[in-house]
Design a protein around this motif. Structure first.
Motif, PDB file in Angstrom:
ATOM      1  N   ASP A   8       0.898  -1.110   0.023  1.00 52.51           N
ATOM      2  CA  ASP A   8       0.040  -0.034  -0.057  1.00 52.51           C
ATOM      3  C   ASP A   8       0.848   1.300  -0.206  1.00 52.51           C
ATOM      4  OD1 ASP A   8      -2.281  -1.423  -0.093  1.00 52.51           O
ATOM      5  OD2 ASP A   8      -2.680  -1.425   2.173  1.00 52.51           O
ATOM      6  N   GLU A   9       1.932   1.222   0.557  1.00 56.52           N
ATOM      7  CA  GLU A   9       3.020   2.577   0.896  1.00 56.52           C
ATOM      8  C   GLU A   9       3.458   2.905  -0.758  1.00 56.52           C
ATOM      9  OE1 GLU A   9       6.799   3.953   3.423  1.00 56.52           O
ATOM     10  OE2 GLU A   9       5.922   1.956   3.592  1.00 56.52           O
ATOM     11  N   ASP A  69       0.779   4.221  -2.717  1.00 51.78           N
ATOM     12  CA  ASP A  69       0.596   5.662  -2.486  1.00 51.78           C
ATOM     13  C   ASP A  69       1.743   6.543  -2.951  1.00 51.78           C
ATOM     14  OD1 ASP A  69      -1.580   5.072  -0.943  1.00 51.78           O
ATOM     15  OD2 ASP A  69      -0.854   5.169   1.001  1.00 51.78           O
ATOM     16  N   LEU A  72      -4.323  11.077  -2.685  1.00 54.33           N
ATOM     17  CA  LEU A  72      -4.554  10.008  -2.002  1.00 54.33           C
ATOM     18  C   LEU A  72      -6.333  10.046  -1.581  1.00 54.33           C
ATOM     19  CD1 LEU A  72      -1.445   9.585   0.544  1.00 54.33           C
ATOM     20  CD2 LEU A  72      -2.018   8.391  -1.350  1.00 54.33           C
ATOM     21  N   LEU A 117      -8.246   9.577   1.026  1.00 54.27           N
ATOM     22  CA  LEU A 117      -8.020   9.307   2.644  1.00 54.27           C
ATOM     23  C   LEU A 117      -9.582   8.879   3.008  1.00 54.27           C
ATOM     24  CD1 LEU A 117      -5.979  12.609   3.562  1.00 54.27           C
ATOM     25  CD2 LEU A 117      -5.394  10.480   3.329  1.00 54.27           C
ATOM     26  N   ASP A 129      -7.008   9.774   8.595  1.00 52.87           N
ATOM     27  CA  ASP A 129      -7.065   8.477   8.097  1.00 52.87           C
ATOM     28  C   ASP A 129      -6.063   7.654   9.004  1.00 52.87           C
ATOM     29  OD1 ASP A 129      -6.419   5.979   6.787  1.00 52.87           O
ATOM     30  OD2 ASP A 129      -6.644   6.802   4.838  1.00 52.87           O
ATOM     31  N   ARG A 185      -3.167   5.290   7.662  1.00 56.74           N
ATOM     32  CA  ARG A 185      -2.113   5.835   6.948  1.00 56.74           C
ATOM     33  C   ARG A 185      -1.215   6.646   7.916  1.00 56.74           C
ATOM     34  NH1 ARG A 185      -5.709   6.126   2.055  1.00 56.74           N
ATOM     35  NH2 ARG A 185      -4.515   5.295   0.458  1.00 56.74           N
ATOM     36  N   ARG A 240       0.997   4.424   9.628  1.00 62.99           N
ATOM     37  CA  ARG A 240       2.053   3.933   8.577  1.00 62.99           C
ATOM     38  C   ARG A 240       3.214   4.910   8.882  1.00 62.99           C
ATOM     39  NH1 ARG A 240       0.419   4.126   2.908  1.00 62.99           N
ATOM     40  NH2 ARG A 240      -1.103   2.692   3.666  1.00 62.99           N
ATOM     41  N   SER A 260       6.885   9.193   1.420  1.00 57.43           N
ATOM     42  CA  SER A 260       5.454   8.628   1.642  1.00 57.43           C
ATOM     43  C   SER A 260       4.781   9.484   3.125  1.00 57.43           C
ATOM     44  CB  SER A 260       5.243   7.139   1.974  1.00 57.43           C
ATOM     45  OG  SER A 260       4.010   6.782   2.298  1.00 57.43           O
ATOM     46  N   ILE A 284       1.575  11.871   3.000  1.00 55.58           N
ATOM     47  CA  ILE A 284       0.414  11.665   3.771  1.00 55.58           C
ATOM     48  C   ILE A 284       0.145  12.725   4.770  1.00 55.58           C
ATOM     49  CG2 ILE A 284      -0.604  10.129   5.668  1.00 55.58           C
ATOM     50  CD1 ILE A 284       0.961   7.737   4.267  1.00 55.58           C
TER      51      ILE A 284
END
Length: 653
Positions: A481-482, A485, A495, A497, A536, A539, A542, A618, A622
């Protein structure tokens, strides 16, 4: 008295003497012998006298005949002169010494248009406006030496009685008697109206011709100058072309920006300048290079010693303030301390410039793809008898070629770095994915064996195996997923979100608990009990995992990681703040501006620590998609502090 009169007198005197002598002889009576001799002597004398008289009479007759012939010739000449005088095409007047007309021919009557001329003053025929000049000319003629010059001439303008303007060429000649006195004047008048008009026309034609010749000459001279200028420009263009043709292969032969920069300054000296400085300050790629050249190697070393450090601080803003908007080469104003300060160079270095010599200087930016990469500073020194001119166009073209070559070199270096980063990324992501996938595979194999064995399965153990498989699969899915993105953001997409109420304190505690079992050195602190925002959470988790994992990875194993959660209230919004501070290797200053770039890794960790160079990129994307900011403060060897600020609510919400 004439010769004829003289002879007549002599003849009368001889007759008187002869008669007197005869009377004396009669009165004497008979003569003696002596008297007779005297008589004979007297007779002889008388006879001789008579003979002389006869000769004289003959001569007189001859002279008289000659005089008569001369009189006839003179009369004939006078008549011929009269005919010529009357039939002459020019007007002639004879005046006495007082200017009264005594004679005039027909042409004079016709030219002057008068019926009566004889007895009139000559000045009565001269217009009032011309009389002063006529009297001046008469005075000049009066003072002439007749043995040298006898005439005076000028043009007389007057109007004929019929109204026609006439220009007459007047010549006056004084006649002198034997004593040199002027007895009368001869005036000649010639109608030169047509001649003067022709002369005026000729003069006008000559003037026009001279003007046209002058214009044509000027045109020819202008054409010659243009030809010379064209030849000169052609020669200069050929020289420029030859120069640029020779430098282009040299500049493009290298893909090392430092080599190109050194080639640039040594190509500029001495062809274009006496000394020059080139600087490369591509901040996006953390490049800062200086190259200096001087025609004198000794002075070149002095320049490096005194100016390299000062010029290294000369940034694009200072340079662009001195150049034209189109980034072309620009002559600099005379350098003084104030100008140097304005350029960002210490004014104390002015004596160094003055000692080296500076008659003219110009700066041209090194621009490629509308982005300034640096500058070239060329200088002409004060050399006696030499025109300190800088060929701005040629300098600009050289700078353009050099900028293109430097940009190609930097792009090549960037491409090489990208290839290395890509290879490292593939290696790292393969390594990172291999771990959870291998773990999941191992747990799956264990679960399969348990399921196929004859032993009874413990539901609790089965649940643990399934949880471990799920956790490792989630780690792999999170990494994928990263990557997705980052790919979306690099393609310009935003993104999607999934915002929902999320407590930042609880989320951070979960990340700490997730990572704490492996490294029990995380120090967590929160200044508030709860901070809830619309975020989110997946994210953001992350982001926190990336930041905390980096802090753990780049710090010594015995050092603590400090995580602080707090709240900041600003007039425009309230922010949740997370700070992660480590005591690790830190970030070099040259890498700080690029630390959030995709695939960028600092020089002090490259090759020593595993990583993809995508985590921070990333994370920034985000956080910024949430309307927040992420900042870093770091010093190499002294650790780093990453701070994330997140608005509790979306902007406008």
């Amino acid at each position: 008295m004439s010769d004829e009169t003289t002879l007549e007198v002599q003849l009368v005197n001889a007759r008187i003497r002869a008669l007197a002598f005869a009377e004396q002889v009669r009165t004497l009576g008979p003569l003696t012998t002596l008297d007779e001799s005297l008589v004979h002597e007297g007779l002889d004398q008388l006879s001789a006298t008579l003979e002389e008289l006869e000769v004289a009479v003959e001569e007189l007759q001859q002279q008289n005949d000659e005089l008569l012939a001369t009189r006839h010739d003179l009369e004939a000449e006078r008549l011929r002169y009269r005919d010529l005088f009357e039939s002459a095409p020019d007007g002639f007047l004879v005046t006495d010494r007082y200017g009264i007309v005594r004679e005039a021919n027909r042409a004079a009557y016709r030219l002057l248009g008068r019926r009566v001329l004889i007895g009139k003053p000559i000045m009565s025929f001269v217009p009032i406006g011309e009389r002063r000049e006529a009297r001046r000319r008469l005075q000049i003629a009066t003072e002439l030496d007749p043995t040298i010059e006898r005439t005076v001439a000028w043009d007389l303008h007057f109007a004929h009685p019929d109204g026609k303007p006439i220009v007459a060429s007047v010549i006056i000649t004084p006649n002198h008697d034997l004593s040199g006195k002027i007895v009368d004047w001869l005036w000649s008048f010639r109608d030169v109206t047509a001649l003067r008009e022709t002369e005026d026309q000729i003069r006008t034609l000559n003037l026009n011709l001279e003007r046209r010749v002058a214009e044509r000459t000027a045109e020819l001279e202008r054409a010659n100058r243009q030809k010379d200028e064209l030849i000169s420009r052609t020669q200069q263009a050929n020289q420029r072309f030859a120069f640029l043709a020779s430098v282009s292969p040299l500049l493009s032969s290298s893909l090392d920006d430092e080599t190109i920069l050194n080639d640039l300054v040594h190509l500029s000296v001495p062809t274009l300048a006496d000394w020059c400085i080139a600087r490369l300050y591509d901040q996006d790629r953390a490049v800062n290079r200086i190259a200096i050249a001087h025609r004198d190697p000794t002075i070149e070393s002095q320049l490096r010693e005194h100016l390299a450090k000062a010029v290294s601080s000369l940034g694009p803003e200072a340079i662009l303030s001195f150049v034209q908007p189109d980034h072309r080469a620009t002559l600099l104003p005379p350098l003084d301390a104030a100008t140097l300060e304005e350029m960002g160079i210490a004014g104390a270095l002015l004596p160094t410039f003055q000692q080296i010599g500076l008659a003219a200087s110009a700066i041209v930016p090194l621009v490629a793809r509308d982005r300034p990469l640096g500058f070239l500073w060329v200088v002409i020194t004060e050399t006696e008898g030499r025109d300190p001119l800088i060929d701005l166009d040629l300098v600009g073209q050289l700078a353009d070629r050099a900028a293109l070559a430097i940009d190609n070199a930097l792009l090549y270096a960037q491409a090489q770095n990208a290839i290395r980063s890509h290879n490292m990324f593939v290696s790292s992501i393969s390594h990172d994915l291999k771990g959870p996938l291998s773990n999941a595979k191992g747990y799956a194999e264990l679960l399969r064996r348990r399921l196929t064995s004859a032993t009874l399965l413990d539901p609790e153990e089965l649940a643990k195996l399934a949880a471990r498989i799920e956790r490792n699969a989630s780690r792999a899915v999170g990494m994928v997923d990263e990557l997705l993105d980052v790919a979306r953001l690099r393609m310009g997409s935003t993104l999607n979100l999934h915002r929902r109420p999320t407590d930042l304190v609880i989320l951070t505690q979960q990340v700490v608990e997730q990572l704490q079992p492996t490294t029990p050195r995380i120090r967590f602190e929160s200044t508030v009990a709860s901070i809830v925002g619309e975020w989110d959470d997946v994210r953001l988790e992350r982001v926190l995992v990336n930041l905390v994992s980096n802090a753990l990875k780049f710090s010594p194993g015995d050092s603590a990681i400090f995580i602080t959660v707090g709240e900041e209230v600003h007039p425009e919004a309230t922010f949740g703040v997370v700070s992660i501070r480590d005591q690790g290797v830190g970030i070099p200053s040259a890498d700080l501006p690029h630390i959030f770039d995709p695939f960028h890794r600092a020089n002090n960790v490259r090759g020593q620590f595993q990583g993809t160079g995508l985590g921070l990129a990333s994370s920034r994307q985000i956080v910024e998609q949430h309307g927040g900011t992420i900042e870093v403060e770091s010093r190499e060897g002294h650790g780093s502090v990453f701070t994330v600020r997140l608005p509790l609510h979306p902007s406008g919400g």
